[in-house]
Design a protein around this motif. Structure first.
Motif, PDB file in Angstrom:
ATOM      1  N   VAL B  47       0.840  -1.198   0.000  1.00 47.14           N
ATOM      2  CA  VAL B  47       0.000   0.000   0.000  1.00 47.14           C
ATOM      3  C   VAL B  47       0.874   1.248   0.000  1.00 47.14           C
ATOM      4  CG1 VAL B  47      -1.625   1.348   1.391  1.00 47.14           C
ATOM      5  CG2 VAL B  47      -2.003  -1.106   1.061  1.00 47.14           C
ATOM      6  N   ALA B  48       1.912   1.233   0.839  1.00 49.44           N
ATOM      7  CA  ALA B  48       2.789   2.391   0.932  1.00 49.44           C
ATOM      8  C   ALA B  48       3.452   2.687  -0.404  1.00 49.44           C
ATOM      9  CB  ALA B  48       3.855   2.151   2.001  1.00 49.44           C
ATOM     10  N   SER B  49       3.931   1.633  -1.084  1.00 55.31           N
ATOM     11  CA  SER B  49       4.633   1.866  -2.347  1.00 55.31           C
ATOM     12  C   SER B  49       3.671   2.335  -3.433  1.00 55.31           C
ATOM     13  CB  SER B  49       5.360   0.600  -2.791  1.00 55.31           C
ATOM     14  OG  SER B  49       4.412  -0.389  -3.149  1.00 55.31           O
ATOM     15  N   ALA B  50       2.374   2.033  -3.272  1.00 49.68           N
ATOM     16  CA  ALA B  50       1.416   2.494  -4.265  1.00 49.68           C
ATOM     17  C   ALA B  50       0.913   3.896  -3.951  1.00 49.68           C
ATOM     18  CB  ALA B  50       0.231   1.516  -4.346  1.00 49.68           C
ATOM     19  N   PRO B  53       4.172   7.616  -3.578  1.00 51.53           N
ATOM     20  CA  PRO B  53       4.621   8.434  -4.718  1.00 51.53           C
ATOM     21  C   PRO B  53       3.578   9.406  -5.261  1.00 51.53           C
ATOM     22  CG  PRO B  53       5.298   6.162  -4.984  1.00 51.53           C
ATOM     23  CD  PRO B  53       4.386   6.194  -3.815  1.00 51.53           C
ATOM     24  N   PRO B  54       2.330   8.948  -5.558  1.00 50.54           N
ATOM     25  CA  PRO B  54       1.358   9.918  -6.065  1.00 50.54           C
ATOM     26  C   PRO B  54       1.035  11.032  -5.063  1.00 50.54           C
ATOM     27  CG  PRO B  54       0.331   7.774  -5.711  1.00 50.54           C
ATOM     28  CD  PRO B  54       1.793   7.589  -5.568  1.00 50.54           C
ATOM     29  N   VAL B  55       1.007  10.696  -3.765  1.00 42.66           N
ATOM     30  CA  VAL B  55       0.715  11.715  -2.755  1.00 42.66           C
ATOM     31  C   VAL B  55       1.813  12.790  -2.759  1.00 42.66           C
ATOM     32  CG1 VAL B  55       0.577  12.141  -0.268  1.00 42.66           C
ATOM     33  CG2 VAL B  55      -0.720  10.256  -1.287  1.00 42.66           C
ATOM     34  N   LEU B  56       3.068  12.337  -2.823  1.00 41.73           N
ATOM     35  CA  LEU B  56       4.182  13.284  -2.856  1.00 41.73           C
ATOM     36  C   LEU B  56       4.105  14.193  -4.074  1.00 41.73           C
ATOM     37  CD1 LEU B  56       7.310  11.282  -1.663  1.00 41.73           C
ATOM     38  CD2 LEU B  56       6.212  13.251  -0.575  1.00 41.73           C
TER      39      LEU B  56
END
Lengths: 267, 301
Positions: B47-50, B53-56
């Motif tokens: 979940v974190a890897s998905a 990145p988009p949140v950042l």
């Protein structure tokens, strides 16, 4: 001629026409196969050996001549001439069991009860040692296993003649040997009439009662027929020193490479 | 044959034991000890890897947008301005003050129901036409060039024509959705049918399947992945057509909402509505893709 042969290919000629250009693939091919006989058709690529098999299957119409199976003329494809295709042609959205069941349900609908049909599917999967994978899909099993299921599907139709179209061509040598042994064993058990197209001389000599050699196309015909006088059951390790096996093998190689080598003929 | 064969008498076969029976060994997957914890850790990592990145990237984009637009009046409002102006709209999508003054959820729901009708019609007609064009050579020759031209017509261009034909807003709007969604469905279905492997046809001929059996047992499952590719593109396109078709409908609907807010110069509300449109379109696409995977059992897009 009053024919006593079980399967009789009578002066068959096949031409394909594409627009104004007609290609003659087969010319005047006659062959008689007895019930329970195992006959191989061998020849160089493009000689029309698969076309001949497809004519017997009814998938390719004859231009001249006729094919008679068990005193009936072959006019269309049907389950009495079950084909094992080169690339297995299992339906990828069905499981192993369902692939065989499709054929069994179609052929025996109304003749056998649901339970009998299920037992018959399982019986044929057991013949090719594939019951363990019955719920898997074709994409989940190996090439050799797919071909086994293809054979089970064909056997399950209880065909009068089993047509094998280069059934082991796409397999590695060891898998191929396993499947050849399985086919010999099944043929010994069920005494099917088998017509097999192959380009493998060893395979033809090992499995067949007679080897039919096709000349090079276009307008290919039967060049020679080589009997393989070896008793059955045959053991791979025992027959490869038998004179009958070696003679048959040599005769086929001599025919294919000395007299009908593709390069020389084309030149 | 009496041909002497000195060359072959010494040929050795590959020694293969004749009595070897192929057996399949079914190995169970190794069980991991302490399964739940491991599984949770693995899930959290995925979940974190998905998500990270988009949140950042989103945060960076918002910051740049804020810096560029802050302090300016007119033009595109900065994110902070949007938050101030459209707080109600963002925080409560479910309000309903009667008339067209509703939360965005209700607008999107109304639009979805229109897309549902238009797209369903397009799916039924499109798959039917696609099968026809795929099976029949003359239908293919006659219809395919026409389809290829019509599919490039943008949704807005269909609007005046459909109004002229139907003379009423409701059917015209549905027609615009329908006509936008149908072409990819027709073209992909036809391609799937035309590329049906010859092997499957041979199998059905040897089994003597009736035309009906052939259709349901071979043709339909074999073309399902292609059909769903078409449906996925189609649902995306029909959602694209929603703004065009609702411009003339009025009332409730996210397309009309955008048009209405534009007329009253509430750009902030439009940005919020665009977000809803985008997320809904994404969900629609995922839903059709999931449906395709379920129906074709893993072999579809």
């Amino acid at each position: 001629m009053a024919s006593k042969a079980y399967l009789s290919i009578e002066s068959v000629g096949v031409s394909f026409s594409r627009g104004a250009v007609a290609t003659e693939v087969l010319r005047d091919v006659s062959l008689r196969v007895d019930e329970g006989e195992f006959v191989s058709i061998i020849g160089h690529s493009g000689c029309g050996k698969s076309t001949l098999l497809n004519v017997v299957a009814g998938l390719v119409p004859v231009t001249r001549g006729a094919v008679i199976l068990d005193r009936q003329a072959v006019e269309a494809p049907g389950p009495d001439r079950a084909v094992v295709f080169q690339n297995h042609s299992l339906l990828p959205w069905l499981s192993v069991y369902e692939n065989v069941k499709l054929a069994v349900d179609k052929v025996f609908a109304g003749k056998r009860s649901r339970a009998e049909r299920r037992d018959w599917v399982m019986h044929n999967l057991a013949l090719v040692q594939m019951t363990h994978a019955r719920n898997q899909r074709p994409s989940e099993i190996s090439g050799g296993m797919k071909q086994r299921v293809g054979i089970a599907r064909a056997l399950a139709m209880e065909p009068k003649v089993l047509l094998l179209d280069e059934p082991f061509g796409a397999l590695d040598a060891l898998t191929r040997a396993h499947l050849q042994d399985s086919v010999m064993e099944i043929h010994g058990k069920l005494k099917n009439t088998v017509l097999m197209v192959t380009h493998d001389v060893d395979e033809a000599a090992l499995l067949s009662d007679r080897i039919v050699m096709m000349t090079n196309g276009p307008a290919a015909h039967i060049g020679e027929i080589q009997p393989v006088d070896l008793p059955r059951p045959r053991k791979r390790l025992e027959i490869d020193r038998e004179p009958a096996y070696l003679n048959a093998r040599h005769a086929v190689i001599a025919f294919l490479y000395a007299r009908h080598g593709t390069v020389r003929d084309a030149a | 044959m009496s041909v002497p064969a000195p060359k072959f008498e010494t040929v050795e076969q590959v020694p293969t034991p004749p009595d070897v029976q192929p057996t399949a060994v079914v190995l169970p997957l190794p069980r991991k000890g302490n399964g739940l914890l491991r599984w949770l850790g693995e899930a959290a990592r995925q979940v974190a890897s998905a998500v990270i990145p988009p949140v950042l990237v989103l945060a960076v984009l918002l910051a740049v947008w804020e810096m560029l637009m802050a302090g300016q009046t007119g033009g595109l409002p900065a994110p902070s301005t949007i938050w101030l102006e459209s707080k109600d709209l963002i925080l409560d999508p479910f309000f309903d003050r009667g008339g067209v003054d509703k939360g965005l959820f209700w607008h999107v729901l109304t639009s979805l129901s229109r897309v549902g009708v238009g797209f369903s019609l397009a799916a039924v007609v499109g798959i039917g036409l696609g099968v026809l064009v795929g099976v029949n050579l003359w239908a293919h020759r006659g219809l395919d060039p026409i389809f290829q031209v019509l599919r490039t017509v943008p949704p807005l261009a269909w609007l005046p024509i459909s109004l002229a034909v139907f003379r009423e807003a409701q059917p015209s709007a549905l027609f615009v959705i329908f006509v936008t969604a149908i072409w990819p469905i027709v073209i992909n279905t036809a391609a799937g049918v035309r590329n049906l492997p010859a092997d499957y046809i041979n199998v059905s001929r040897v089994l003597r399947l009736s035309p009906l059996e052939f259709f349901f047992r071979i043709l339909l499952p074999a073309t399902t992945p292609h059909v769903f590719t078409g449906l996925r593109i189609g649902i995306g396109m029909s959602w694209l057509a929603i703004v065009a078709s609702e411009m003339l409908l009025g009332g409730v609907g996210v397309g009309f909402f955008i048009w209405d807010q534009y007329n009253s110069s509430r750009i902030s509300d439009i940005v919020v509505a665009l977000l809803w449109v985008g997320l809904t379109g994404y969900l629609l696409d995922r839903m059709v893709a999931l449906l395709g995977r379920l129906i074709s059992r893993g072999s579809a897009a």
